[in-house]
Motif scaffolding. Structure first.
Motif, PDB file in Angstrom:
ATOM      1  N   ALA A  28       0.870  -1.181   0.000  1.00 45.91           N
ATOM      2  CA  ALA A  28       0.000   0.000   0.000  1.00 45.91           C
ATOM      3  C   ALA A  28       0.902   1.224   0.000  1.00 45.91           C
ATOM      4  N   SER A  29       0.738   2.060  -1.019  1.00 51.17           N
ATOM      5  CA  SER A  29       1.623   3.209  -1.167  1.00 51.17           C
ATOM      6  C   SER A  29       0.887   4.374  -1.811  1.00 51.17           C
ATOM      7  N   GLY A  30       1.269   5.553  -1.451  1.00 47.35           N
ATOM      8  CA  GLY A  30       0.738   6.741  -2.098  1.00 47.35           C
ATOM      9  C   GLY A  30       1.410   6.999  -3.432  1.00 47.35           C
ATOM     10  N   ARG A  31       2.448   6.284  -3.702  1.00 49.65           N
ATOM     11  CA  ARG A  31       3.211   6.482  -4.943  1.00 49.65           C
ATOM     12  C   ARG A  31       2.496   5.876  -6.146  1.00 49.65           C
ATOM     13  N   PRO A  32       2.938   6.234  -7.351  1.00 54.02           N
ATOM     14  CA  PRO A  32       2.341   5.655  -8.554  1.00 54.02           C
ATOM     15  C   PRO A  32       2.670   4.168  -8.690  1.00 54.02           C
ATOM     16  N   LEU A  33       1.930   3.507  -9.553  1.00 56.57           N
ATOM     17  CA  LEU A  33       2.070   2.065  -9.734  1.00 56.57           C
ATOM     18  C   LEU A  33       3.502   1.661 -10.065  1.00 56.57           C
ATOM     19  N   SER A  34       4.169   2.362 -10.956  1.00 49.57           N
ATOM     20  CA  SER A  34       5.523   1.972 -11.369  1.00 49.57           C
ATOM     21  C   SER A  34       6.467   1.900 -10.175  1.00 49.57           C
ATOM     22  N   SER A  35       6.380   2.859  -9.295  1.00 50.94           N
ATOM     23  CA  SER A  35       7.237   2.891  -8.112  1.00 50.94           C
ATOM     24  C   SER A  35       6.862   1.782  -7.128  1.00 50.94           C
ATOM     25  N   ALA A  36       5.577   1.604  -6.890  1.00 54.95           N
ATOM     26  CA  ALA A  36       5.113   0.575  -5.958  1.00 54.95           C
ATOM     27  C   ALA A  36       5.421  -0.826  -6.495  1.00 54.95           C
ATOM     28  N   ARG A  37       5.291  -1.008  -7.803  1.00 52.71           N
ATOM     29  CA  ARG A  37       5.575  -2.315  -8.409  1.00 52.71           C
ATOM     30  C   ARG A  37       7.066  -2.644  -8.287  1.00 52.71           C
ATOM     31  N   CYS A  51      -2.174   1.607  -4.722  1.00 50.25           N
ATOM     32  CA  CYS A  51      -1.235   2.706  -4.957  1.00 50.25           C
ATOM     33  C   CYS A  51      -1.969   3.985  -5.356  1.00 50.25           C
ATOM     34  N   GLY A  52      -1.189   5.018  -5.610  1.00 46.72           N
ATOM     35  CA  GLY A  52      -1.772   6.295  -6.009  1.00 46.72           C
ATOM     36  C   GLY A  52      -2.702   6.854  -4.950  1.00 46.72           C
ATOM     37  N   ASN A  53      -2.296   6.741  -3.683  1.00 41.90           N
ATOM     38  CA  ASN A  53      -3.127   7.187  -2.556  1.00 41.90           C
ATOM     39  C   ASN A  53      -4.503   6.522  -2.552  1.00 41.90           C
ATOM     40  N   GLY A  54      -4.521   5.258  -2.923  1.00 38.89           N
ATOM     41  CA  GLY A  54      -5.771   4.494  -2.897  1.00 38.89           C
ATOM     42  C   GLY A  54      -6.575   4.576  -4.179  1.00 38.89           C
ATOM     43  N   SER A  55      -6.047   5.235  -5.188  1.00 38.65           N
ATOM     44  CA  SER A  55      -6.815   5.409  -6.417  1.00 38.65           C
ATOM     45  C   SER A  55      -6.708   4.227  -7.376  1.00 38.65           C
ATOM     46  N   ALA A  56      -5.850   3.253  -7.062  1.00 39.66           N
ATOM     47  CA  ALA A  56      -5.700   2.099  -7.951  1.00 39.66           C
ATOM     48  C   ALA A  56      -5.403   0.831  -7.158  1.00 39.66           C
TER      49      ALA A  56
END
Length: 84
Positions: A28-37, A51-56
């Motif tokens: 669980a991360s506020g960062r974009p998908l590429s960074s979290a992946r 990710c994306g602060n819960g947006s995805a």
């Protein structure tokens, strides 16, 4: 810096041990998908990423976005214009 690296190595070992025991790790991360992946790959997580602060919500195994609720670019530009 050395203290930080020692803590990160210990963290990675604990996560890998939990995965070996069958624990499903969800990133669980506020960062974009590429960074979290990238982080998920680094620690061996293989289930989901929020990710994306819960947006995805992303399914790592299927390599598929299950849910996304991003604000469209034109809406963001309208909001910025109003705030100026």
């Amino acid at each position: 810096m050395e203290h930080y690296l020692i803590r990160m190595v210990a963290f990675h070992k604990k996560i890998k041990k939990a995965i070996e025991k069958g624990t499903q790790i969800v990133i669980a991360s506020g960062r974009p998908l590429s960074s979290a992946r990238s982080f998920a790959n680094e620690i061996g997580a293989n289930h989901y990423i929020v990710c994306g602060n819960g947006s995805a919500l992303y399914d790592i195994q299927k390599e598929q976005i299950l849910y996304n609720k991003f604000i469209e670019r034109n809406k963001v530009l309208q909001i910025i214009k109003i705030c100026e």
